[in-house]
Design a protein around this motif. Structure first.
Motif, PDB file in Angstrom:
ATOM      1  N   PRO A  36       0.878  -1.176   0.049  1.00 51.20           N
ATOM      2  CA  PRO A  36      -0.099  -0.182  -0.107  1.00 51.20           C
ATOM      3  C   PRO A  36       0.723   1.145  -0.026  1.00 51.20           C
ATOM      4  O   PRO A  36       2.051   1.206   0.620  1.00 51.20           O
ATOM      5  N   PRO A  37       0.395   2.245  -0.699  1.00 48.29           N
ATOM      6  CA  PRO A  37       1.168   3.503  -0.806  1.00 48.29           C
ATOM      7  C   PRO A  37       1.094   4.215   0.876  1.00 48.29           C
ATOM      8  O   PRO A  37       0.274   4.168   1.706  1.00 48.29           O
ATOM      9  N   PRO A  38       2.259   5.133   1.059  1.00 45.73           N
ATOM     10  CA  PRO A  38       2.046   5.861   2.061  1.00 45.73           C
ATOM     11  C   PRO A  38       0.811   6.925   2.454  1.00 45.73           C
ATOM     12  O   PRO A  38       0.276   7.351   1.181  1.00 45.73           O
ATOM     13  N   LEU A  39       0.400   6.884   3.620  1.00 48.11           N
ATOM     14  CA  LEU A  39      -0.662   7.733   3.704  1.00 48.11           C
ATOM     15  C   LEU A  39      -0.232   9.146   4.571  1.00 48.11           C
ATOM     16  O   LEU A  39      -0.104   8.859   5.721  1.00 48.11           O
ATOM     17  N   VAL A  40      -0.673  10.329   4.195  1.00 44.64           N
ATOM     18  CA  VAL A  40      -0.409  11.318   4.889  1.00 44.64           C
ATOM     19  C   VAL A  40      -1.453  11.982   5.047  1.00 44.64           C
ATOM     20  O   VAL A  40      -2.262  12.311   4.170  1.00 44.64           O
ATOM     21  N   ALA A  41      -1.731  12.721   6.455  1.00 46.18           N
ATOM     22  CA  ALA A  41      -2.920  13.408   6.931  1.00 46.18           C
ATOM     23  C   ALA A  41      -2.332  14.776   7.440  1.00 46.18           C
ATOM     24  O   ALA A  41      -1.737  14.883   8.241  1.00 46.18           O
ATOM     25  N   LEU A  42      -3.083  15.832   6.874  1.00 43.50           N
ATOM     26  CA  LEU A  42      -2.994  17.147   7.215  1.00 43.50           C
ATOM     27  C   LEU A  42      -4.298  17.604   7.794  1.00 43.50           C
ATOM     28  O   LEU A  42      -5.100  17.973   7.108  1.00 43.50           O
ATOM     29  N   CYS A  43      -4.325  17.919   9.146  1.00 40.54           N
ATOM     30  CA  CYS A  43      -5.628  18.063   9.847  1.00 40.54           C
ATOM     31  C   CYS A  43      -5.592  19.616  10.389  1.00 40.54           C
ATOM     32  O   CYS A  43      -4.456  19.855  11.140  1.00 40.54           O
ATOM     33  N   ASP A  44      -6.718  20.349  10.264  1.00 37.50           N
ATOM     34  CA  ASP A  44      -6.731  21.699  10.556  1.00 37.50           C
ATOM     35  C   ASP A  44      -7.307  21.435  11.922  1.00 37.50           C
ATOM     36  O   ASP A  44      -8.245  21.025  12.340  1.00 37.50           O
ATOM     37  N   ILE A  45      -6.623  22.261  13.100  1.00 38.56           N
ATOM     38  CA  ILE A  45      -6.919  22.243  14.427  1.00 38.56           C
ATOM     39  C   ILE A  45      -7.629  23.974  14.744  1.00 38.56           C
ATOM     40  O   ILE A  45      -7.446  24.051  16.108  1.00 38.56           O
ATOM     41  N   SER A  46      -7.782  24.671  13.883  1.00 40.84           N
ATOM     42  CA  SER A  46      -8.298  25.894  14.433  1.00 40.84           C
ATOM     43  C   SER A  46      -9.555  25.926  15.145  1.00 40.84           C
ATOM     44  O   SER A  46     -10.122  24.982  15.284  1.00 40.84           O
ATOM     45  N   GLY A  47     -10.043  27.116  15.282  1.00 39.07           N
ATOM     46  CA  GLY A  47     -11.210  27.049  16.286  1.00 39.07           C
ATOM     47  C   GLY A  47     -12.379  26.699  15.417  1.00 39.07           C
ATOM     48  O   GLY A  47     -13.318  26.066  16.113  1.00 39.07           O
ATOM     49  N   SER A  48     -12.616  26.776  14.235  1.00 38.94           N
ATOM     50  CA  SER A  48     -13.704  26.329  13.387  1.00 38.94           C
ATOM     51  C   SER A  48     -13.736  24.959  13.091  1.00 38.94           C
ATOM     52  O   SER A  48     -14.871  24.368  12.905  1.00 38.94           O
ATOM     53  N   MET A  49     -12.526  24.354  13.387  1.00 38.03           N
ATOM     54  CA  MET A  49     -12.405  22.754  13.080  1.00 38.03           C
ATOM     55  C   MET A  49     -12.085  22.088  14.464  1.00 38.03           C
ATOM     56  O   MET A  49     -11.840  20.899  14.295  1.00 38.03           O
ATOM     57  N   ALA A  50     -12.203  22.591  15.587  1.00 36.48           N
ATOM     58  CA  ALA A  50     -11.767  22.245  17.077  1.00 36.48           C
ATOM     59  C   ALA A  50     -12.605  20.822  17.226  1.00 36.48           C
ATOM     60  O   ALA A  50     -12.142  19.843  17.579  1.00 36.48           O
ATOM     61  N   ARG A  51     -14.103  21.105  17.026  1.00 35.91           N
ATOM     62  CA  ARG A  51     -14.885  19.785  17.468  1.00 35.91           C
ATOM     63  C   ARG A  51     -14.582  18.538  16.659  1.00 35.91           C
ATOM     64  O   ARG A  51     -14.551  17.377  16.783  1.00 35.91           O
ATOM     65  N   TYR A  52     -14.487  19.103  15.207  1.00 40.32           N
ATOM     66  CA  TYR A  52     -14.291  17.800  14.036  1.00 40.32           C
ATOM     67  C   TYR A  52     -13.001  17.363  14.439  1.00 40.32           C
ATOM     68  O   TYR A  52     -12.621  16.082  14.458  1.00 40.32           O
ATOM     69  N   ALA A  53     -11.781  18.032  14.680  1.00 43.13           N
ATOM     70  CA  ALA A  53     -10.586  17.595  14.548  1.00 43.13           C
ATOM     71  C   ALA A  53     -10.456  16.715  15.893  1.00 43.13           C
ATOM     72  O   ALA A  53      -9.642  15.629  16.098  1.00 43.13           O
ATOM     73  N   GLN A  54     -11.130  17.151  16.914  1.00 43.71           N
ATOM     74  CA  GLN A  54     -11.099  16.418  18.048  1.00 43.71           C
ATOM     75  C   GLN A  54     -11.430  14.667  17.693  1.00 43.71           C
ATOM     76  O   GLN A  54     -10.911  13.873  18.571  1.00 43.71           O
ATOM     77  N   ILE A  55     -12.418  14.622  17.254  1.00 35.57           N
ATOM     78  CA  ILE A  55     -12.980  13.325  16.726  1.00 35.57           C
ATOM     79  C   ILE A  55     -12.066  12.553  15.591  1.00 35.57           C
ATOM     80  O   ILE A  55     -11.927  11.269  15.723  1.00 35.57           O
ATOM     81  N   LEU A  56     -11.792  13.464  14.566  1.00 37.65           N
ATOM     82  CA  LEU A  56     -10.845  13.044  13.516  1.00 37.65           C
ATOM     83  C   LEU A  56      -9.670  12.477  14.129  1.00 37.65           C
ATOM     84  O   LEU A  56      -9.037  11.706  13.291  1.00 37.65           O
ATOM     85  N   LEU A  57      -9.053  12.853  15.332  1.00 38.98           N
ATOM     86  CA  LEU A  57      -7.780  12.383  15.891  1.00 38.98           C
ATOM     87  C   LEU A  57      -7.795  11.005  15.980  1.00 38.98           C
ATOM     88  O   LEU A  57      -7.020  10.176  15.966  1.00 38.98           O
ATOM     89  N   HIS A  58      -9.211  10.573  16.635  1.00 36.13           N
ATOM     90  CA  HIS A  58      -9.429   9.070  16.911  1.00 36.13           C
ATOM     91  C   HIS A  58      -9.126   8.298  15.646  1.00 36.13           C
ATOM     92  O   HIS A  58      -8.860   7.100  15.653  1.00 36.13           O
ATOM     93  N   PHE A  59      -9.655   8.749  14.498  1.00 36.92           N
ATOM     94  CA  PHE A  59      -9.644   7.880  13.182  1.00 36.92           C
ATOM     95  C   PHE A  59      -8.119   7.920  12.778  1.00 36.92           C
ATOM     96  O   PHE A  59      -7.681   7.062  12.421  1.00 36.92           O
ATOM     97  N   LEU A  60      -7.549   9.226  12.932  1.00 38.84           N
ATOM     98  CA  LEU A  60      -5.941   9.243  12.655  1.00 38.84           C
ATOM     99  C   LEU A  60      -5.345   8.123  13.400  1.00 38.84           C
ATOM    100  O   LEU A  60      -4.404   7.580  12.990  1.00 38.84           O
TER     101      LEU A  60
END
Length: 406
Positions: free
Chosen positions: A224-248
């Motif tokens: 499989p190829p490498p996977l790179v994730a760039l996740c925004d953790i700013s104020g408008s993305m804080a609630r989503y980033a908190q849950i998406l960290l579990h996915f990462l």
């Protein structure tokens, strides 16, 4: 009960206390998430027969040596051992958590203490609720089970309650992301391979006096190829980033060659922190290295830093990039189109995951979104469990051929 009361009970000639305490301790470890089976309990009983039970350090080393398999579980085991053998009745009155909080006023409690305290505390029962009779079968509630689960799959992360977020995190932990395998430049020996390995054939003929008796064959290695994730953790993305960290975190511990970066006003590499198998320990480590959580957003500057310092390290061999952001940049569109275009040309596929796509009437009106949109291969929503499952299915299938602009 004193600190060594449980240890003294183990010295009884009957051996009954030994079995009871080991079984209770094994159940506690299982409630904290450790994998402890019957064979481990038997091995622990054998180990205690070889050490001095009156010596606390010997007992701790013997039990940890046979009941813990992973280095990441040592902290949980040590915390459980401290609480259980100090007071086995702590689970009934939750005194263990109070003891920890009182003892560690100057020192912050480790992230494992809450798991152990919750495991030692029995579930609360309503004041007027009577336990069912032993001969009666407990009622099984099956109504609304399917509908509740379907509702959770389609519910927006931002609209979830604390209980629903906890359930969503458990569902995210079960997701598996198998990317389609790509051919590499390496070959491996294979008797039924399609390619003749001339070098191996000549090397084998030297053992036969130069006579070639059989042709060695090889096959091209796929992975499989490498996977790179760039996740925004700013104020408008804080609630989503908190849950998406579990996915990462789940993806990082499920496969190799995964790199994760968080960005707000600056770019932070959290790949090493997310490799810890215990999610609470991993997120505790992430919180120590990320100083700009829920702050502003500088997407263009962060992508430029990634292109300059990290792209050649992690974007080789046809890497797939997940760009998780809403595209709302405090700097407008300054340098954003150029940075996104360079990122796209450095990877095999650039997928933009935007929670704003949850709105049916979404239109790319902001300058940042309009600047980035022409330079991505795929534009997808990421706001609920259903969108994550759709992403997994998309990445697991054959990848489309990128069109090269004239």
């Amino acid at each position: 009960m004193s600190e060594f009361a449980a240890m003294d009970a183990l010295t009884k000639p009957s051996g009954r206390a030994l079995a009871d305490n080991l079984l209770a301790f094994a159940r506690l470890l299982r409630r904290t998430g450790l994998r402890v089976g019957t064979a481990d309990v038997l091995a622990a009983a054998d180990a205690l027969s070889l050490v001095d039970i009156a010596d606390r350090r010997q007992v701790h080393a013997a039990l940890r040596g046979v009941m813990v398999r992973r280095h990441e579980d040592f902290a949980v085991f040590d915390q459980a051992f401290l609480l259980f053998w100090r007071d086995p009745e702590a689970g009934r009155n939750a005194a263990a958590m109070a003891m920890l909080e009182g003892f560690k006023e100057r020192q912050k409690a480790p992230p494992t203490s809450r798991r152990v305290a919750e495991a030692m505390t029995p579930p609360k029962q309503a004041p007027n609720q009577r336990p069912p009779e032993p001969e009666e079968k407990p009622p099984i509630e099956v109504a609304m089970t399917v509908s509740e689960r379907e509702r959770l799959q389609s519910m927006d992360f931002e609209a979830m309650s604390a209980t629903e977020i906890a359930e969503a995190k458990r569902e995210i932990g079960k997701l598996v992301l198998p990317l389609d395998e790509r051919r590499t430049r390496r070959f491996r020996p294979d008797p039924r391979g399609p390619v003749v390995d001339l070098r191996a054939t000549i090397r084998a003929s030297l053992h036969e006096g130069g006579e070639i008796l059989a042709l060695a064959r090889k096959r091209q290695v796929t992975r499989p190829p490498p996977l790179v994730a760039l996740c925004d953790i700013s104020g408008s993305m804080a609630r989503y980033a908190q849950i998406l960290l579990h996915f990462l975190h789940a993806v990082t511990n499920d496969r190799d060659r995964v790199s994760s970066f968080l960005f707000g006003t600056r770019l932070t590499n959290v790949t090493r922190q997310l490799k810890s198998r215990d999610p609470e320990v991993a997120f505790e480590l992430v919180s120590h290295v990320v100083p700009d959580w829920s702050g502003g957003t500088r997407i263009g500057e962060s992508l430029e830093l990634f292109n300059r310092h990290w792209s050649r390290r992690v974007l080789g061999q046809g890497a797939v990039v997940l760009l998780i952001t809403d595209g709302l940049d405090r700097e407008g569109a300054k340098g954003l189109a150029e940075a996104t275009d360079r990122l796209r040309h450095s990877c095999r596929r650039l997928i933009w995951l935007n929670p704003l796509l949850r709105y049916e009437g979404f239109q790319p009106k902001s300058q940042g979104i309009r600047a980035m949109l022409p330079h991505v291969d795929d534009f997808r929503p990421v706001h609920n469990l259903q969108s994550l499952r759709s992403l997994v299915e998309t990445l697991s299938g054959p990848q489309p051929v990128r069109r090269i602009a004239a």
